[in-house]
Every structure is written in structure tokens, then in C-alpha cells.
Write a protein that holds these residues in place. Structure first.
Motif, short mmCIF file in Angstrom:
data_model
loop_
_atom_site.label_atom_id
_atom_site.label_comp_id
_atom_site.label_asym_id
_atom_site.label_seq_id
_atom_site.Cartn_x
_atom_site.Cartn_y
_atom_site.Cartn_z
N ALA A 1 -9.79 -2.26 8.56
CA ALA A 1 -9.59 -0.83 8.83
C ALA A 1 -9.04 -0.62 10.23
O ALA A 1 -8.13 0.20 10.43
CB ALA A 1 -10.91 -0.07 8.66
N GLN B 1 -9.76 6.81 3.68
CA GLN B 1 -8.39 7.12 3.29
C GLN B 1 -7.77 6.04 2.44
O GLN B 1 -7.04 6.32 1.47
CB GLN B 1 -7.54 7.37 4.55
N VAL B 2 -8.04 4.78 2.77
CA VAL B 2 -7.49 3.68 1.97
C VAL B 2 -8.10 3.68 0.57
O VAL B 2 -7.41 3.44 -0.43
CB VAL B 2 -7.72 2.33 2.69
N LEU C 1 0.83 -1.21 0.00
CA LEU C 1 0.00 0.00 0.00
C LEU C 1 0.85 1.25 0.00
O LEU C 1 0.51 2.25 -0.65
CB LEU C 1 -0.92 0.00 1.22
N THR D 1 -10.49 5.50 8.16
CA THR D 1 -9.49 4.64 7.51
C THR D 1 -10.02 4.05 6.22
O THR D 1 -9.31 3.99 5.21
CB THR D 1 -9.05 3.52 8.47
N TYR E 1 -5.25 4.45 -2.07
CA TYR E 1 -4.78 3.21 -2.70
C TYR E 1 -5.79 2.58 -3.65
O TYR E 1 -5.47 1.59 -4.31
CB TYR E 1 -4.39 2.19 -1.63
N ILE F 1 -5.32 -1.48 9.95
CA ILE F 1 -4.48 -0.48 9.28
C ILE F 1 -4.30 0.75 10.15
O ILE F 1 -3.20 1.31 10.24
CB ILE F 1 -5.08 -0.14 7.91
#
Length: 486
Positions: free
Chosen positions: A411, A397-398, A102, A394, A402, A414
Motif C-alpha cells: 500500500a 481504494q485498491v 491495475l 490505499t 481492483y 502504490i
């Protein structure tokens, strides 16, 4: 390879004997009398193996009583691209547990290991599919039957039922907390119509379900008469099957045995990360094992303070990462056994306190039960906590950074991983499930539905078959007996 209970029961048990039994007769959990060691030369030789080949090499160190040709056939039947067909993250299904980097900048590398390509879209399939084939093999050898009695907070149940459905000589009685799983998780279990599958929705929380499993397992006469076994991670075979993907993650993320990696693992019952602890004890070059909890932060509290304080049912939060809504971590006893240098008498006393006063204290403070918390760092453990707002952020944002959608538990992992990642040591986060299993929260976070693999499009609309029962051990025993004819 011989096995002993964490509470001191005699050590004359082999892998096949404990495979079908679950808890030890004294209520403890089985561990090998010593961990087999893996050499650098073996790690080098394992780098080019398929997942099934790697599983064979790891498992043969523990299942020494199963002929090698039989064990190889079992793992090759289990770990195929056809079984783990839900390939994602742009990788080939044949890899079984592909990695995706990632982030790789400023010496910090964050990696996601996909573990949810199996038939129920959760990491539990990685061990449960193997367990189903091991059970079938062992029962055929004995011409015997097995009634599996288990508890689930969401994913264990469906993974077990999909692995055991149609298996000769096996019935599954699975407890789950009534109305506390996601709609997808509930439908996965309750829509099964196989005659050997029995779903019981318990009025309570997961810990109430788990307590009943342990109570039935501790009634040795009933357990023998009804041929009771378990698929929860109290079963040693379940845990050791999970050890394999730590080796795969390490070997895929490194090019040399001089390198170390860390793992962050979303955890409630301590089974998944216990497998990482075992891999580390075997010699796998793991730096840190980071426990990520949700609002039910019993494990985070211990790894910060040395105090293990079980929450009562009324204190257990119902969260948006429901598979971790657990306040009594069954597998934690295995780690405490190692922390106490194998002192089974002390383990028995401490977990006796869990049942009587709700926990124990190893902080070394005045009035505590010991000072072993000072040794925790030796085992590489760290921890952190994530709450609903964290997991929403999260997930967003991921997706933004990504381009992938993750489930709520991943989540949590991470979020905590980013708090513990270190320069020069890759951090691997173990994926928990596909996001479709928790669509309600994905919709809240991203404003759209999660993508569903083929075959799961309308699972919630299927007819459901289940029983609602109170948390009454005697009524549960009567229900099992009535449906086994034994």
C-alpha cells in the motif's frame, strides 16, 4: 567476475568466496569491479524464458566461477511452481512473479508484480530460497559448516529460516526486535522447532539488531573461528538474486526493448531497490526507480534533499508497515559508491561519519560533505512517503477499484507510485508480502480478516521457541559460541 569492497579492500574475490562471507574485511559491502552489460539481443532472447531460465542467464554473469551446469541445476531446483505455490492475482504459479495491470487509462499504466508466492508469503523468498541452495552447494564443495547470523524487521528472518531449515552444515541465529513484528511474522519465525534454528528477540529496534550483526562481522577473528556468514542484503548473492525479477517484470510488461518502465519499491534497508539500481546499471531500460518509505523516511529525505540522517532508536517509529521500520539503510552504501564514481576512500569517510555523527550531507550547501546530490537524477531515483492513514486509504481504494487485498507495505508503494506515474511509461509496483501477514491493519482498513493460504490458518497458536536478550554484542557472541560448540 571479480569483487571489491565499497571501502577499498583488494579486489581478488570471486562469487563463491564472497557468498559465505557477508561484509568485506574492512566493513564495506562487495560490488563487482564492473557491472556486466546486457545487450538488446540478449533481452530479446530472454523474453520467452521460464523464470529459472532467466535467473540462470542473469546470475551466470556474476557467478562466473560456478560451472554453468551446476548453476543451472541450482536455479532449476529453486524456481519451481511447487516452491512458489501460493499463486494469486488470477495467474498460474508457474509464472513465479505474475503481473496484474491495475489501471490502464489516459496513457498511464499501473502494474503490480506479485513477489509473495513463496513459502513465507513475502518477497524475501525470491532470493532466500536461492541463497539456501547456493549455501548448501558451496559448503558441500568445501566440506564446511556455516553459522548464519542475521537480523530481521519481519520478513528476512522467516524467509531465511524456511530456506535454511534442515540444510546440512548450516545453523541460523536470527535477531529480531522484541514485540515489534506483526503476530503472524512473529509466529512464522518463533514456531519453528528445527534444531538448527535459533531465534533471539532483542530488546530494541531493528537497527540495534543490524548493528550487532555488523559488529560481529567486523570481529574478523571471531567471524573466522565461528564460521559466521549472513543472509541479510549486505550479502551480495542476496541482492543479485533480486535483480532477476526486475528483468522479469520488464520483459513481461513490454513487447520491445525500445520501451521503458519505472518501478516503485517499498524500501527501508535499500536492498530491494538496490537490485533495481544494479539492473539499470546493467542496461535494463528502467526510467525511474521510486523509493517508497513509511514514517521512517531516512531514504525519502536523502532523495529529496541530499542529506542522509540516521535516526536514533528512540526516533525510529514502530509502524503498521513494520518491515520498513529501519533508520539505517545498509545497502545504501552500494549506491553511494556508484554516486561517488567508485571513490572508496570517500565512501569510507562518509560512512565513518554515519557511525560518529549520524549521517552526511551531499547537498552542496555551505558546510556540506560534497555536492554529489546533483548527480542523483542520472540514476533515475525519486522518492515519496506514506503514513498509516495513507496505507489504510490505499488498501481500501485498491480493494474497491481492483478487487484485491494488498498488504501494508505494498500500500505504501502504490500510494507513492501514483504520485510519480507518468504518461507513456508503465509503473510497476513490487509487492512486498501477502496481506495475511499484517492482518491487524487489514481488519482496521476493511473490517474483515485477510484471506490466509492453506497451512497458515492457526499459525499464531503454535508453540513458540525463542530467547529474549539485550542489545549486548559480547553476550551475543557468547550465546552463538555456546550453541555451535566451536
Amino acid at each position: 567476475m571479480q569483487y571489491a569492497s565499497t571501502r577499498g579492500h583488494a579486489a581478488a574475490q570471486n562469487f563463491s568466496e564472497i557468498l559465505l562471507g557477508g561484509l568485506a574485511p574492512d566493513g564495506g559491502l562487495y560490488l563487482p569491479t564492473s557491472y556486466p552489460q546486457v545487450s538488446g539481443a540478449e533481452l530479446d532472447a530472454w523474453r520467452g524464458l521460464s523464470y529459472a531460465g532467466l535467473a540462470f542467464e542473469v546470475l551466470k554473469k556474476f557467478a562466473t566461477d560456478i560451472p554453468a551446469e551446476d548453476l543451472r541445476a541450482i536455479v532449476e531446483k529453486t524456481y519451481t511452481a511447487d516452491v512458489y505455490r501460493n499463486a494469486r492475482l488470477g495467474e498460474d504459479a508457474a509464472q513465479i512473479t505474475p503481473l496484474r495491470v491495475l489501471e490502464d487509462k489516459d496513457g498511464r499504466k499501473l502494474i503490480l508484480q506479485a513477489l509473495s508466492n513463496g513459502p513465507t508469503l513475502a518477497f524475501k523468498d525470491m532470493a532466500m530460497q536461492l541463497l539456501g541452495n547456493l549455501f548448501e552447494y558451496a559448503l558441500a564443495k568445501k566440506q564446511a559448516e556455516l553459522n548464519i547470523f542475521g537480523a530481521t524487521s519481519g520478513d528476512t528472518g522467516s524467509a531465511a529460516e524456511y530456506a535454511m531449515r534442515g540444510k546440512k552444515g548450516i545453523r541460523v541465529f536470527m535477531l529480531s526486535p522484541h514485540k515489534k513484528m506483526s503476530a503472524f511474522q512473529t509466529a512464522q519465525m518463533f514456531s519453528l522447532q528445527d534444531p538448527n534454528i535459533f531465534n533471539i528477540a532483542v530488546e530494541g529496534v531493528f537497527d540495534d539488531c543490524q548493528d550487532m550483526v555488523k559488529a560481529v562481522s567486523n570481529d574478523l577473528a571471531y567471524k573466522e573461528r565461528q564460521k559466521i556468514g549472513t543472509v541479510n542484503s549486505i550479502n551480495w548473492a542476496r541482492v543479485v538474486a533480486q535483480v532477476v525479477y526486475y528483468f522479469r517484470g520488464y520483459l513481461s510488461a513490454t513487447t520491445s526493448n525500445a520501451q521503458k518502465v519505472s518501478f516503485t519499491v517499498p524500501s527501508g534497508n535499500f536492498g530491494n531497490i538496490c537490485a533495481g539500481h544494479i539492473a539499470r546499471m546493467m542496461g535494463l531500460p528502467i526510467d525511474k526507480l521510486v523509493v517508497a518509505t513509511n514514517e521512517n523516511d531516512v531514504l525519502d529525505e536523502f532523495f529529496r534533499t541530499g542529506v542522509y540522517r540516521v535516526r536514533k532508536s528512540a526516533e525510529t517509529w514502530h509502524t503498521t508497515s513494520p518491515s520498513m521500520d529501519i533508520s539505517k539503510a545498509s545497502n545504501f552504501e552500494r549506491f553511494i559508491y556508484d554516486l561517488l564514481d567508485g571513490d572508496a576512500a570517500r565512501v569510507k569517510a562518509l560512512f565513518g561519519k554515519v557511525e560518529t555523527v549520524g549521517g552526511f550531507d551531499l547537498s552542496g550547501q555551505p558546510g556540506s560533505d560534497g555536492d554529489e546530490f546533483k548527480k542523483v537524477a542520472r540514476f533515475g531515483f525519486q522518492s515519496g512517503k506514506s503514513v498509516h492513514a495513507d496505507r489504510l486509504n490505499t488498501i481500501r481504494q485498491v480493494e474497491k477499484n481492483y478487487g484485491i487485498t494488498i498488504d501494508t507495505h505494498t500500500a505504501d508503494g502504490i500510494k507513492v507510485a501514483l504520485e510519480h506515474i507518468e504518461t507513456g511509461v508503465p509503473m510497476i509496483v513490487l509487492e512486498t508480502a501477502l496481506p495475511a501477514k499484517f492482518n491487524e491493519t487489514i481488519r482496521e482498513a476493511l473490517g474483515r480478516d485477510a484471506e490466509r493460504p492453506a497451512g497458515f490458518e492457526n499459525i499464531e497458536a503454535l508453540p513458540q521457541r525463542f530467547e529474549v536478550m539485550t542489545a549486548d554484542v559480547e553476550k551475543m557472541k557468547a550465546y552463538i559460541a555456546a550453541n555451535t560448540g566451536l
